[in-house]
Write an enzyme that holds these catalytic residues in place. Structure first.
Site, PDB file in Angstrom:
ATOM      1  NE  ARG A  27      -1.292  -1.458   3.745  1.00 46.19           N
ATOM      2  CZ  ARG A  27      -1.478  -1.340   5.066  1.00 46.19           C
ATOM      3  NH1 ARG A  27      -2.672  -1.016   5.574  1.00 46.19           N
ATOM      4  NH2 ARG A  27      -0.453  -1.543   5.891  1.00 46.19           N
ATOM      5  CG  ASN A  52       3.575  25.396  15.123  1.00 42.79           C
ATOM      6  OD1 ASN A  52       2.572  25.237  15.809  1.00 42.79           O
ATOM      7  ND2 ASN A  52       4.507  26.270  15.442  1.00 42.79           N
ATOM      8  CE  LYS A  76      12.100  26.575  16.221  1.00 47.58           C
ATOM      9  NZ  LYS A  76      12.542  27.636  15.320  1.00 47.58           N
ATOM     10  CG  ASP A 172      11.385  35.917   8.356  1.00 42.97           C
ATOM     11  OD1 ASP A 172      10.913  34.866   7.863  1.00 42.97           O
ATOM     12  OD2 ASP A 172      11.449  36.126   9.582  1.00 42.97           O
TER      13      ASP A 172
HETATM   14  C1  LIG Z   1       5.504  29.782  15.122  1.00 42.93           C
HETATM   15  C2  LIG Z   1       4.184  30.412  15.405  1.00 42.93           C
HETATM   16  C3  LIG Z   1       3.771  31.548  14.759  1.00 42.93           C
HETATM   17  N1  LIG Z   1       2.548  32.082  15.063  1.00 42.93           N
HETATM   18  C4  LIG Z   1       2.103  33.283  14.357  1.00 42.93           C
HETATM   19  C5  LIG Z   1       3.070  34.438  14.399  1.00 42.93           C
HETATM   20  C6  LIG Z   1       2.799  35.143  13.094  1.00 42.93           C
HETATM   21  O1  LIG Z   1       1.721  36.038  13.259  1.00 42.93           O
HETATM   22  C7  LIG Z   1       2.349  34.031  12.154  1.00 42.93           C
HETATM   23  C8  LIG Z   1       3.433  33.598  11.206  1.00 42.93           C
HETATM   24  O2  LIG Z   1       4.571  33.315  12.007  1.00 42.93           O
HETATM   25  P1  LIG Z   1       5.989  33.200  11.299  1.00 42.93           P
HETATM   26  O3  LIG Z   1       6.086  34.250  10.240  1.00 42.93           O
HETATM   27  O4  LIG Z   1       7.021  33.170  12.406  1.00 42.93           O
HETATM   28  O5  LIG Z   1       5.912  31.776  10.608  1.00 42.93           O
HETATM   29  P2  LIG Z   1       7.147  31.087   9.884  1.00 42.93           P
HETATM   30  O6  LIG Z   1       7.949  32.089   9.165  1.00 42.93           O
HETATM   31  O7  LIG Z   1       6.582  29.938   9.155  1.00 42.93           O
HETATM   32  O8  LIG Z   1       8.049  30.549  11.097  1.00 42.93           O
HETATM   33  C9  LIG Z   1       8.229  29.157  11.187  1.00 42.93           C
HETATM   34  O9  LIG Z   1       9.282  28.805  10.361  1.00 42.93           O
HETATM   35  C10 LIG Z   1      10.560  29.101  10.876  1.00 42.93           C
HETATM   36  C11 LIG Z   1      11.562  28.572   9.889  1.00 42.93           C
HETATM   37  C12 LIG Z   1      10.747  28.561  12.255  1.00 42.93           C
HETATM   38  O10 LIG Z   1      11.744  27.943  12.621  1.00 42.93           O
HETATM   39  C13 LIG Z   1       9.687  28.856  13.193  1.00 42.93           C
HETATM   40  O11 LIG Z   1       9.742  27.991  14.335  1.00 42.93           O
HETATM   41  C14 LIG Z   1       8.342  28.754  12.628  1.00 42.93           C
HETATM   42  O12 LIG Z   1       7.589  29.594  13.388  1.00 42.93           O
HETATM   43  O13 LIG Z   1       1.979  32.934  12.992  1.00 42.93           O
HETATM   44  C15 LIG Z   1       1.728  31.530  16.004  1.00 42.93           C
HETATM   45  O14 LIG Z   1       0.625  32.048  16.259  1.00 42.93           O
HETATM   46  N2  LIG Z   1       2.131  30.412  16.663  1.00 42.93           N
HETATM   47  C16 LIG Z   1       3.322  29.824  16.408  1.00 42.93           C
HETATM   48  O15 LIG Z   1       3.650  28.788  17.025  1.00 42.93           O
END
Ligand SMILES: Cc1cn([C@H]2C[C@H](O)[C@@H](COP(=O)(O)OP(=O)(O)O[C@H]3O[C@H](C)C(=O)[C@H](O)[C@H]3O)O2)c(=O)[nH]c1=O
Length: 187
Positions: A27, A52, A76, A172
């Site tokens: 499968r 996440n 992580k 970022d």
């Molecule tokens: C991580 C996280 C984010 N958020 C909110 C904060 C911002 O308003 C929104 C987007 O967050 P962010 O731009 O930080 O998401 P990514 O850029 O995908 O960050 C992620 O990718 C990079 C590579 C990583 O290593 C981080 O651990 C992970 O957070 O989600 C939440 O509400 N809860 C959470 O646990």
């Protein structure tokens, strides 16, 4: 001795690549993304506080370089479940002999590898394909007030992104470059 994962060390102490052992049949396959017993042997202390998932639509997208400051530092386990990425972890541990060094590994749905990133590291990745999906296990809950970030294109970090960096979030894109006396994170 881990059964469900092949463990590969990296040049930075504590930073490990886990290759999942797949159980296959006609499968398809099943593999374990997380196993508290086996990961306790290699540094994951305590429960999973949060899991996440994220989607990145376009190749070239970079997310990072993110960390949470003490007391919300987190371990992580980063897994790519669709597409392919270059995943990067940067050692921010203040007294580490590999301070500001980084390791980059390719993670993909096909290679079944995850990156186990200890506390005290910044993390980021570049999507190498369209339609990347990521799963993160975190040892600490999200605390926005403890969130920090480094510029993914900071020349002092020297990350060689394979594709032109695209689709940075405004946050970022706005991380400051490291100044000469950056001290990193306390343990
Ligand atoms: C991580 C996280 C984010 N958020 C909110 C904060 C911002 O308003 C929104 C987007 O967050 P962010 O731009 O930080 O998401 P990514 O850029 O995908 O960050 C992620 O990718 C990079 C590579 C990583 O290593 C981080 O651990 C992970 O957070 O989600 C939440 O509400 N809860 C959470 O646990």
């Amino acid at each position: 001795m881990t059964v469900r994962f092949e463990i590969e060390t990296t040049p930075i102490e504590g930073l490990l690549v886990l290759k999942r052992r797949r159980i296959t049949d006609e499968r398809g396959h099943i593999s374990r993304l997380f196993c508290s017993d086996e990961l306790a042997e290699i540094g994951w202390r305590g429960p999973v506080a949060q899991v996440n998932e994220s989607a990145s639509r376009f190749a070239g997208t970079v997310r990072g370089m993110h960390f949470q400051s003490p007391p919300f530092s987190e371990i992580k386990l980063v897994t790519c479940v669709a597409g392919c990425i270059l995943d990067v972890a940067i050692d921010l541990r203040r007294n580490s002999p590999t301070f500001l060094n980084h390791v980059a590994v390719e993670l993909s749905a096909d290679n079944a590898c995850s990156f186990l990133i200890p506390e005290g590291f910044a993390h980021g990745f570049q999507a190498l394909t369209d339609d990347v999906r990521m799963i993160y296990a975190h040892s600490a809950p999200y605390h926005a007030e403890a969130e920090g970030g480094l510029s993914p294109t900071d020349p002092r970090l020297g990350v060689a992104w394979p594709l032109p960096v695209r689709h940075l979030s405004p946050r970022d894109a706005g991380h400051p470059l490291l100044d000469a006396d950056y001290q990193g994170l306390a343990a």
